[in-house]
Design a protein around this motif. Structure first.
Motif, PDB file in Angstrom:
ATOM      1  N   PHE A 224       0.850  -1.181   0.000  1.00 34.04           N
ATOM      2  CA  PHE A 224       0.000   0.000   0.000  1.00 34.04           C
ATOM      3  C   PHE A 224       0.888   1.233   0.000  1.00 34.04           C
ATOM      4  CE2 PHE A 224      -2.171   3.365   2.438  1.00 34.04           C
ATOM      5  CZ  PHE A 224      -3.265   3.562   1.615  1.00 34.04           C
ATOM      6  N   ASP A 225       0.657   2.118  -0.954  1.00 34.89           N
ATOM      7  CA  ASP A 225       1.389   3.373  -1.055  1.00 34.89           C
ATOM      8  C   ASP A 225       0.394   4.526  -1.016  1.00 34.89           C
ATOM      9  OD1 ASP A 225       4.016   2.232  -1.456  1.00 34.89           O
ATOM     10  OD2 ASP A 225       3.338   1.659  -3.452  1.00 34.89           O
ATOM     11  N   ASN A 226       0.737   5.546  -0.252  1.00 33.50           N
ATOM     12  CA  ASN A 226      -0.150   6.687  -0.087  1.00 33.50           C
ATOM     13  C   ASN A 226       0.696   7.961  -0.078  1.00 33.50           C
ATOM     14  OD1 ASN A 226      -1.196   8.652   2.301  1.00 33.50           O
ATOM     15  ND2 ASN A 226      -2.908   7.923   1.071  1.00 33.50           N
ATOM     16  N   GLU A 227       0.271   8.963  -0.850  1.00 29.01           N
ATOM     17  CA  GLU A 227       0.952  10.262  -0.851  1.00 29.01           C
ATOM     18  C   GLU A 227      -0.086  11.360  -0.659  1.00 29.01           C
ATOM     19  OE1 GLU A 227       3.798  13.234  -3.510  1.00 29.01           O
ATOM     20  OE2 GLU A 227       3.125  11.324  -4.366  1.00 29.01           O
TER      21      GLU A 227
ATOM     22  N   SER B 177       4.802  17.321   1.373  1.00 28.97           N
ATOM     23  CA  SER B 177       4.047  16.103   1.092  1.00 28.97           C
ATOM     24  C   SER B 177       4.485  15.025   2.073  1.00 28.97           C
ATOM     25  CB  SER B 177       4.255  15.639  -0.352  1.00 28.97           C
ATOM     26  OG  SER B 177       5.605  15.273  -0.557  1.00 28.97           O
ATOM     27  N   HIS B 178       3.580  14.105   2.326  1.00 25.09           N
ATOM     28  CA  HIS B 178       3.856  12.984   3.227  1.00 25.09           C
ATOM     29  C   HIS B 178       3.593  11.699   2.442  1.00 25.09           C
ATOM     30  CE1 HIS B 178       4.320  11.147   7.219  1.00 25.09           C
ATOM     31  NE2 HIS B 178       3.486  10.237   6.741  1.00 25.09           N
ATOM     32  N   ILE B 179       4.573  10.798   2.446  1.00 21.70           N
ATOM     33  CA  ILE B 179       4.474   9.558   1.667  1.00 21.70           C
ATOM     34  C   ILE B 179       4.607   8.379   2.617  1.00 21.70           C
ATOM     35  CG2 ILE B 179       5.472   8.207  -0.203  1.00 21.70           C
ATOM     36  CD1 ILE B 179       6.719  10.958  -1.165  1.00 21.70           C
ATOM     37  N   ASP B 180       3.635   7.470   2.577  1.00 17.28           N
ATOM     38  CA  ASP B 180       3.657   6.229   3.348  1.00 17.28           C
ATOM     39  C   ASP B 180       3.727   5.052   2.394  1.00 17.28           C
ATOM     40  OD1 ASP B 180       3.272   7.035   6.158  1.00 17.28           O
ATOM     41  OD2 ASP B 180       1.380   7.843   5.404  1.00 17.28           O
TER      42      ASP B 180
ATOM     43  N   ASP C 274       7.290  -4.250   6.353  1.00 17.66           N
ATOM     44  CA  ASP C 274       8.169  -3.110   6.079  1.00 17.66           C
ATOM     45  C   ASP C 274       7.321  -1.859   5.887  1.00 17.66           C
ATOM     46  OD1 ASP C 274      10.473  -4.721   6.030  1.00 17.66           O
ATOM     47  OD2 ASP C 274      10.119  -5.247   3.940  1.00 17.66           O
ATOM     48  N   TYR C 275       7.605  -0.837   6.684  1.00 22.26           N
ATOM     49  CA  TYR C 275       6.887   0.427   6.593  1.00 22.26           C
ATOM     50  C   TYR C 275       7.906   1.558   6.482  1.00 22.26           C
ATOM     51  CZ  TYR C 275       4.499   4.647   8.186  1.00 22.26           C
ATOM     52  OH  TYR C 275       4.030   5.925   8.296  1.00 22.26           O
ATOM     53  N   THR C 276       7.733   2.406   5.479  1.00 25.11           N
ATOM     54  CA  THR C 276       8.593   3.583   5.335  1.00 25.11           C
ATOM     55  C   THR C 276       7.720   4.823   5.165  1.00 25.11           C
ATOM     56  OG1 THR C 276       8.750   3.325   2.928  1.00 25.11           O
ATOM     57  CG2 THR C 276      10.469   2.284   4.243  1.00 25.11           C
ATOM     58  N   PHE C 277       8.216   5.927   5.672  1.00 28.88           N
ATOM     59  CA  PHE C 277       7.500   7.192   5.494  1.00 28.88           C
ATOM     60  C   PHE C 277       8.516   8.287   5.198  1.00 28.88           C
ATOM     61  CE2 PHE C 277       8.615   7.010   9.921  1.00 28.88           C
ATOM     62  CZ  PHE C 277       8.946   8.311  10.262  1.00 28.88           C
ATOM     63  N   THR C 278       8.063   9.243   4.421  1.00 29.41           N
ATOM     64  CA  THR C 278       8.914  10.358   4.032  1.00 29.41           C
ATOM     65  C   THR C 278       8.128  11.651   4.197  1.00 29.41           C
ATOM     66  OG1 THR C 278      10.005   8.973   2.393  1.00 29.41           O
ATOM     67  CG2 THR C 278      10.315  11.341   2.176  1.00 29.41           C
ATOM     68  N   GLN C 279       8.741  12.601   4.841  1.00 30.15           N
ATOM     69  CA  GLN C 279       8.184  13.954   4.955  1.00 30.15           C
ATOM     70  C   GLN C 279       8.976  14.816   3.993  1.00 30.15           C
ATOM     71  OE1 GLN C 279       5.563  14.714   7.018  1.00 30.15           O
ATOM     72  NE2 GLN C 279       5.496  16.779   6.203  1.00 30.15           N
ATOM     73  N   ASP C 280       8.382  15.123   2.858  1.00 29.31           N
ATOM     74  CA  ASP C 280       9.073  15.882   1.813  1.00 29.31           C
ATOM     75  C   ASP C 280       8.676  17.356   1.932  1.00 29.31           C
ATOM     76  OD1 ASP C 280      10.463  16.696  -0.390  1.00 29.31           O
ATOM     77  OD2 ASP C 280       9.040  15.893  -1.838  1.00 29.31           O
ATOM     78  N   ILE C 281       9.621  18.191   2.321  1.00 29.98           N
ATOM     79  CA  ILE C 281       9.369  19.625   2.452  1.00 29.98           C
ATOM     80  C   ILE C 281      10.027  20.324   1.272  1.00 29.98           C
ATOM     81  CG2 ILE C 281       9.727  21.644   3.915  1.00 29.98           C
ATOM     82  CD1 ILE C 281       9.636  19.736   6.292  1.00 29.98           C
ATOM     83  N   PHE C 282       9.255  21.176   0.590  1.00 30.06           N
ATOM     84  CA  PHE C 282       9.719  21.761  -0.668  1.00 30.06           C
ATOM     85  C   PHE C 282      10.847  22.764  -0.487  1.00 30.06           C
ATOM     86  CE2 PHE C 282       5.127  21.099  -2.342  1.00 30.06           C
ATOM     87  CZ  PHE C 282       5.319  19.732  -2.302  1.00 30.06           C
TER      88      PHE C 282
ATOM     89  N   GLY D 148      11.913  11.479   7.716  1.00 28.38           N
ATOM     90  CA  GLY D 148      11.357  10.188   7.323  1.00 28.38           C
ATOM     91  C   GLY D 148      11.906   9.087   8.187  1.00 28.38           C
ATOM     92  N   GLY D 149      11.605   7.887   7.806  1.00 23.15           N
ATOM     93  CA  GLY D 149      12.106   6.759   8.557  1.00 23.15           C
ATOM     94  C   GLY D 149      11.477   5.467   8.093  1.00 23.15           C
ATOM     95  N   SER D 150      11.766   4.424   8.833  1.00 18.66           N
ATOM     96  CA  SER D 150      11.224   3.105   8.492  1.00 18.66           C
ATOM     97  C   SER D 150      11.082   2.266   9.749  1.00 18.66           C
ATOM     98  CB  SER D 150      12.131   2.389   7.482  1.00 18.66           C
ATOM     99  OG  SER D 150      13.397   2.132   8.050  1.00 18.66           O
ATOM    100  N   ARG D 151      10.179   1.322   9.669  1.00 15.02           N
ATOM    101  CA  ARG D 151       9.962   0.354  10.741  1.00 15.02           C
ATOM    102  C   ARG D 151       9.800  -1.011  10.076  1.00 15.02           C
ATOM    103  NH1 ARG D 151       8.396   5.060  12.424  1.00 15.02           N
ATOM    104  NH2 ARG D 151       8.230   5.652  14.619  1.00 15.02           N
TER     105      ARG D 151
END
Length: 196
Positions: A37-40, A49-52, A87-95, A103-106
């Motif tokens: 599952f990918d979500n932006e 933007s926040h990406i999971d 596996d879970y990763t997230f990214t906080q993309d600031i312009f 970001g990070g991962s678990r």
């Protein structure tokens, strides 16, 4: 505000059974599945933007050999293994190019392997006596990474492994008896702490 989702899933099972002889049977089985599952979430007004992203995988195998030695005595040997990986990763993309993205991962992985041997004897009065041995190995590994422009909030990794030995015996009265009895004893030994 714009939200984009993507979801994928697939799973399959296989099974094979064979009568190797008049006394021997073999059974093989496998399971494989995967979810992603990918979500932006993109917010142009806040310029970020926040990406999971989540990926789950599961697989398992089983092999069983059964042998009938006589009309009253039979044995079975079973081997199983299973693995679950998350596996879970997230990214906080600031312009803003002056800021580092967060970001990070678990990640978590669980594995289990098992060996079982059982022997069943049926008496002339249709009573059953069973004895057996089981060996089980568990393993759990994890990884947590998180980054921020100011501080690493959490960076951890580790795992644990456990082994279990089991001896057991049981008795079951005939199914034709007016009153039935089923009783057994089980002894477990944990290698981690040496407890019996």
């Amino acid at each position: 505000l714009r939200v984009t989702d993507a979801f994928n899933f697939w799973a399959t099972q296989i099974k094979y059974s064979a009568k190797l002889s008049e006394r021997d049977q073999l059974h093989l089985a496998g399971l494989f599945s995967e979810n992603s599952f990918d979500n932006e979430v993109r917010d142009e007004m806040r310029e970020q933007s926040h990406i999971d992203s989540i990926a789950l995988q599961h697989q398992g195998w089983k092999a069983k050999w059964e042998r009938r030695w006589t009309s009253r005595w039979q044995t079975a040997l079973l081997l199983t293994t299973t693995n679950y990986d998350s596996d879970y990763t997230f990214t906080q993309d600031i312009f803003d190019p002056q800021r580092q993205d967060g970001g990070g991962s678990r990640d978590n992985e669980i594995t289990e392997q098992q060996l079982r041997f059982s022997s069943i004897y049926t008496t002339t009065q249709e009573q059953q006596v069973e004895a057996g041995y089981q060996f089980t190995r568990y393993e759990n590994d994890f990884l947590i990474l998180e980054q921020d422009e100011e501080v690493n909030l959490a960076n951890q990794s580790g795992g644990v492994e456990s082994r279990l030995h089991t001896l057991y015996g049981s008795y079951r009265s005939s199914e034709q008896a007016n009153t039935g009895i089923q009783a057994g004893l089980r002894a477990n030994y944990y290698t981690n702490d040496g407890e019996l």
